[in-house]
Write a protein that holds these residues in place. Sequence first.
Motif, short mmCIF file in Angstrom:
data_model
loop_
_atom_site.label_atom_id
_atom_site.label_comp_id
_atom_site.label_asym_id
_atom_site.label_seq_id
_atom_site.Cartn_x
_atom_site.Cartn_y
_atom_site.Cartn_z
N VAL A 265 0.84 -1.21 0.00
CA VAL A 265 0.00 0.00 0.00
C VAL A 265 0.88 1.25 0.00
CG1 VAL A 265 -1.70 1.33 1.33
CG2 VAL A 265 -1.98 -1.14 1.06
N ALA A 266 1.92 1.26 0.84
CA ALA A 266 2.82 2.43 0.90
C ALA A 266 3.51 2.65 -0.45
CB ALA A 266 3.85 2.23 2.00
N THR A 267 3.83 1.55 -1.15
CA THR A 267 4.50 1.66 -2.46
C THR A 267 3.52 2.13 -3.53
OG1 THR A 267 6.04 -0.10 -1.84
CG2 THR A 267 5.83 0.36 -4.19
N PHE A 268 2.33 1.52 -3.56
CA PHE A 268 1.35 1.86 -4.60
C PHE A 268 0.85 3.30 -4.48
CE2 PHE A 268 -0.17 -2.87 -4.62
CZ PHE A 268 0.99 -3.23 -5.28
N TYR A 269 0.58 3.73 -3.23
CA TYR A 269 -0.11 5.01 -3.04
C TYR A 269 0.78 6.11 -2.48
CZ TYR A 269 -4.16 2.01 -3.70
OH TYR A 269 -5.06 1.10 -4.21
N TYR A 278 -4.72 -6.63 -5.34
CA TYR A 278 -3.80 -7.77 -5.42
C TYR A 278 -2.38 -7.25 -5.37
CZ TYR A 278 -7.53 -11.01 -6.49
OH TYR A 278 -8.65 -11.79 -6.39
N THR A 279 -1.52 -8.00 -4.69
CA THR A 279 -0.11 -7.60 -4.65
C THR A 279 0.78 -8.77 -5.03
OG1 THR A 279 1.70 -6.74 -3.34
CG2 THR A 279 0.09 -8.07 -2.16
N ASP A 280 1.81 -8.45 -5.82
CA ASP A 280 2.85 -9.44 -6.09
C ASP A 280 4.20 -8.81 -5.75
OD1 ASP A 280 3.12 -7.62 -8.11
OD2 ASP A 280 2.98 -9.05 -9.77
N LYS A 290 9.03 1.41 3.69
CA LYS A 290 8.28 2.67 3.71
C LYS A 290 7.31 2.76 4.88
CE LYS A 290 8.62 2.41 -1.31
NZ LYS A 290 9.44 1.18 -1.23
N CYS A 291 7.07 1.63 5.56
CA CYS A 291 6.05 1.65 6.62
C CYS A 291 6.51 1.00 7.91
CB CYS A 291 4.76 0.98 6.12
SG CYS A 291 3.47 0.95 7.39
N ILE A 292 7.01 -0.23 7.85
CA ILE A 292 7.21 -0.97 9.11
C ILE A 292 8.51 -0.57 9.82
CG2 ILE A 292 5.91 -2.90 8.12
CD1 ILE A 292 8.52 -4.57 8.36
N ASP A 293 8.46 -0.64 11.16
CA ASP A 293 9.62 -0.31 11.99
C ASP A 293 10.20 -1.55 12.68
OD1 ASP A 293 9.34 2.61 11.69
OD2 ASP A 293 7.46 2.28 12.75
N ALA A 294 9.41 -2.60 12.80
CA ALA A 294 9.86 -3.85 13.43
C ALA A 294 9.03 -4.99 12.84
CB ALA A 294 9.71 -3.78 14.94
N LEU A 295 9.55 -6.21 13.02
CA LEU A 295 8.92 -7.37 12.39
C LEU A 295 8.99 -8.58 13.32
CD1 LEU A 295 7.82 -8.77 9.72
CD2 LEU A 295 10.22 -9.17 9.12
N ILE A 296 7.86 -9.26 13.47
CA ILE A 296 7.82 -10.56 14.15
C ILE A 296 7.65 -11.61 13.05
CG2 ILE A 296 6.51 -12.06 15.71
CD1 ILE A 296 5.65 -9.47 17.21
N THR A 297 8.53 -12.59 13.03
CA THR A 297 8.46 -13.58 11.94
C THR A 297 9.07 -14.90 12.38
OG1 THR A 297 8.95 -13.92 9.58
CG2 THR A 297 10.67 -12.85 10.88
N ASN A 298 8.61 -15.99 11.77
CA ASN A 298 9.19 -17.30 12.06
C ASN A 298 10.50 -17.48 11.27
OD1 ASN A 298 6.91 -17.68 13.57
ND2 ASN A 298 6.43 -19.69 12.74
N PHE A 299 11.12 -18.63 11.41
CA PHE A 299 12.34 -18.95 10.64
C PHE A 299 11.92 -19.63 9.34
CE2 PHE A 299 13.79 -18.52 14.98
CZ PHE A 299 14.96 -17.78 14.83
#
Length: 343
Positions: A265-269, A278-280, A290-299
């Motif tokens: 969304v930050a890239t498109f708009y 739809y996003t690819d 452009k938006c996120i400051d931190a990330l929770i993610t698995n391995f």
Amino acid sequence: MELLKSDFYYDLPEELIAQTPIEPRNASRMMCVDRNSGSIVHDHFYNLCKYLKKGDLLVMNDSRVIPARLYGEKIENKTFIEFLLLEQKGDKLWEIICRPGKKAKVGTRFSFGNGRLIAEVIKVKDDGNRIVQFECEGNFYTALEDVGQMPLPPYIKEKLENKERYQTVYSKELGSAAAPTAGLHFTPEQLDELREQGINTAFVTLHVGLGTFRPVKEDNVLDHKMHSEHYYLPEETARLINETKKNGGRVIAVGTTTCRTLESVATFYGEIKAAEGYTDIFIYPSYKFKCIDALITNFHLPESTLIMLVSAFMGYDNTMNAYKKAVEERYRFFSFGDCMFIS
């Protein structure tokens, strides 16, 4: 610029691939990585609040996995067929993968759950996927719940005893073929505690496709064609994100699917606003967030688009070092495994 698939390879002993979910959900281990210094702290997910502060915003993907795997038979001669639902295209109209594919010609009809669901092949696509029209008595999703099975990733060999363990506790929008697994660690009680401490929560919807497990085949990463997925970012979430940014809080994406939605969304708009489409988007090192400051993610799997996204956020060297440490420390990997908090 050349970016090689082999750059994202790491050696993973098979016994570290988590086969079953841990109990309780938030007992998972959590590797906390500072993306600026690369420093690593080992902790548990139930201590997440130690790493968050009042005014931070957790953004989560509320998509719900459908029991997308169907076993049935060809009506004409009772021979076996397996369907995997990929994406809804209309009323009871779905794009699917099936095997054996040679049985599923246009006009062929199949029965699942002794006729609870009937399907007819409408079209064979160029890539071999089928478009099928389902028929059933009553609600399609109710019938699917009755006869379908959870489409667990191919690396999970154990039977899942409780279907809800492959759903996040906040899932509600039906449509995913795979779980947004970073959210599997939250319990309702932990979410309540976080909110009580002034940490806000917001939701987006991105229906995870099976393309998420599709290996990168091209040696040069930039030649890889990314799969497309449907997303929805509601007005309320856009408002909370913009408010958080304005007040100096952090926007923390829970999972790569949430990250991809927000960054799309930050890239498109050029801004965060209510949006659907739809996003690819393919995020790999050199991408500017452009938006996120931190990330929770698995391995994630070696050489996957997901480890490339993490490398883009955390830095390539930090990522490969963190994964090396995770293997040494015997973290549990992939969908039912442990997680990282990257800040």
